[in-house]
Design an enzyme around this catalytic site. Structure first.
Site, short mmCIF file in Angstrom:
data_model
loop_
_atom_site.label_atom_id
_atom_site.label_comp_id
_atom_site.label_asym_id
_atom_site.label_seq_id
_atom_site.Cartn_x
_atom_site.Cartn_y
_atom_site.Cartn_z
N SER A 9 22.34 32.31 28.26
CA SER A 9 23.61 32.81 28.72
C SER A 9 23.22 33.88 30.04
CB SER A 9 24.20 33.79 27.75
OG SER A 9 25.22 34.57 28.36
N HIS A 34 24.97 28.74 29.89
CA HIS A 34 26.15 29.17 29.08
C HIS A 34 26.77 30.38 30.01
CE1 HIS A 34 28.18 30.14 25.32
NE2 HIS A 34 28.15 31.45 25.56
N ASP A 36 29.74 33.01 30.21
CA ASP A 36 30.47 33.78 29.43
C ASP A 36 31.58 34.50 30.36
OD1 ASP A 36 29.56 33.85 26.63
OD2 ASP A 36 27.85 34.88 27.54
N MET A 38 34.83 36.40 30.31
CA MET A 38 35.59 37.56 29.79
C MET A 38 36.87 37.90 30.89
SD MET A 38 32.54 39.64 27.85
CE MET A 38 31.22 38.85 27.34
N HIS A 67 32.08 29.48 28.19
CA HIS A 67 32.80 30.25 26.76
C HIS A 67 33.79 31.06 27.53
CE1 HIS A 67 31.67 33.05 23.40
NE2 HIS A 67 32.74 32.73 23.37
N MET A 69 36.18 33.51 26.79
CA MET A 69 36.76 34.50 26.06
C MET A 69 37.91 35.12 27.01
SD MET A 69 33.11 36.38 25.18
CE MET A 69 32.23 35.47 26.27
N MET A 143 30.20 32.45 16.56
CA MET A 143 29.88 33.58 17.26
C MET A 143 29.06 34.23 15.88
SD MET A 143 30.69 33.79 20.29
CE MET A 143 29.92 35.44 20.51
N GLY A 151 23.34 41.64 23.72
CA GLY A 151 22.40 42.58 23.20
C GLY A 151 22.77 42.96 21.88
N ASP A 182 25.95 31.66 18.91
CA ASP A 182 25.75 32.69 20.11
C ASP A 182 26.19 34.12 19.67
OD1 ASP A 182 26.12 33.86 22.62
OD2 ASP A 182 28.30 32.94 23.00
N GLY A 184 22.67 37.39 19.71
CA GLY A 184 21.43 38.04 18.78
C GLY A 184 20.65 37.12 18.46
N GLY A 204 20.92 34.99 25.51
CA GLY A 204 20.86 36.00 26.80
C GLY A 204 19.58 36.74 26.61
N SER A 205 19.93 38.30 26.09
CA SER A 205 18.67 38.85 26.20
C SER A 205 17.27 38.06 25.90
CB SER A 205 18.89 39.89 24.99
OG SER A 205 20.10 40.55 25.08
C1 DX5 Z 1 28.87 37.71 23.83
C2 DX5 Z 1 28.59 36.49 24.56
C3 DX5 Z 1 27.31 35.81 24.43
C4 DX5 Z 1 26.04 36.85 24.94
C5 DX5 Z 1 24.77 36.61 24.04
O1 DX5 Z 1 30.07 37.85 23.96
O2 DX5 Z 1 29.28 35.40 24.06
O3 DX5 Z 1 27.20 34.48 24.99
O4 DX5 Z 1 25.88 36.73 26.39
O5 DX5 Z 1 23.62 37.57 24.53
P1 DX5 Z 1 22.43 37.82 23.50
O6 DX5 Z 1 21.86 36.69 23.24
O7 DX5 Z 1 22.00 38.97 24.33
O8 DX5 Z 1 23.12 38.20 22.13
ZN ZN Z 2 28.83 33.14 24.77
#
Ligand code: DX5
Ligand code: ZN
Length: 223
Positions: A9, A34, A36, A38, A67, A69, A143, A151, A182, A184, A204-205
């Site tokens: 991500s 990926h 995101d 928002m 994705h 949102m 999710m 994070g 998706d 953590g 992501g992280s």
């Molecule tokens: C959260 C996002 C995720 C996020 C994942 O709303 O949809 O894609 O970036 O990031 P990590 O892997 O750090 O949880």
């Molecule tokens: Zn996502």
């Protein structure tokens, strides 16, 4: 057995250098990107929209896994499809308030652009809620954190939800449904996530905060 795909991500990347970030991901073995999106309504933060997806598109040949949102996702399908998204996923929770066949028709609309359709469910939505749209879904995204922020900590109850969804898909004969997870995910918990039946891994992280991006992606693939 479905192929495992790693979808880093870019939410965790440097937003001032997203072109370089996706090039680096491609070079280091990612399978898709990926993105995101928002909108500041469905979730509090605002990240980016279809113009950013179009800009990123020029920096990679990897599939763009968008994705959304966002509220009222049906109104956004054309823009993101034309921007070069390859997979477009909409939240069940953003669609249900429109009732009737809104979600079903949104997924059909995504396919009508030649894109893969995805439906996303947040942690507190029952897996069975999306049963009726499986025939028009290429992917279901579960999710494993409350959407909105990177994070966060992986919710362990997601493992049972993955297994429940995989079983539901198999019972209905959708053996090649992609199940994406998706939030953590790291090299410690990814093995259990795959064992439960998921095959598309967002991180992501775990990818962007590691010292060695290639090793991080390989670890997510092989654990
Ligand atoms: C959260 C996002 C995720 C996020 C994942 O709303 O949809 O894609 O970036 O990031 P990590 O892997 O750090 O949880
Ligand atoms: Zn996502």
């Amino acid at each position: 057995m479905l192929n495992i795909k790693i979808a880093p991500s870019i939410l965790a990347a440097d937003f001032a250098n997203l072109g370089a970030a996706v090039e680096e991901l491609e070079k280091n073995g990612a399978d898709m990107i990926h993105c995101d999106v928002m909108d500041g309504q469905f979730v509090h933060p605002i990240t980016f929209g279809s113009q950013m997806v179009e800009a990123i598109r020029k920096h990679t040949t990897l599939p763009l896994d968008v994705h959304l949102m966002a509220e009222h996702p049906q109104t956004l399908v054309a823009d993101f499809a034309n921007a070069g998204a390859d997979i477009l996923s909409v939240h069940y929770e953003a669609c249900r308030k429109f009732g009737g066949r809104y979600l079903y028709e949104t997924l059909q609309m995504i396919r009508s652009y030649g894109k893969k359709s995805g439906v996303v469910i947040s942690p507190y939505t029952h897996v069975s809620s999306i049963h009726s749209v499986l025939p028009v879904c290429d992917m279901v995204l579960l999710m494993s954190v409350v959407p909105g922020y990177g994070g966060q900590k992986f919710k362990p109850e997601t493992l049972d939800r993955i297994a429940e969804l995989r079983e539901m898909a198999d019972v209905e004969g959708f053996y090649d449904l992609d199940i994406e997870v998706d939030g953590g995910i790291n090299e410690e918990n990814v093995g259990a996530i795959k064992a439960a039946g998921a095959n598309v891994i967002v991180a992501g992280s775990a990818v962007f905060k590691s010292a060695d991006m290639r090793a991080a992606i390989e670890a997510l693939r092989n654990r």
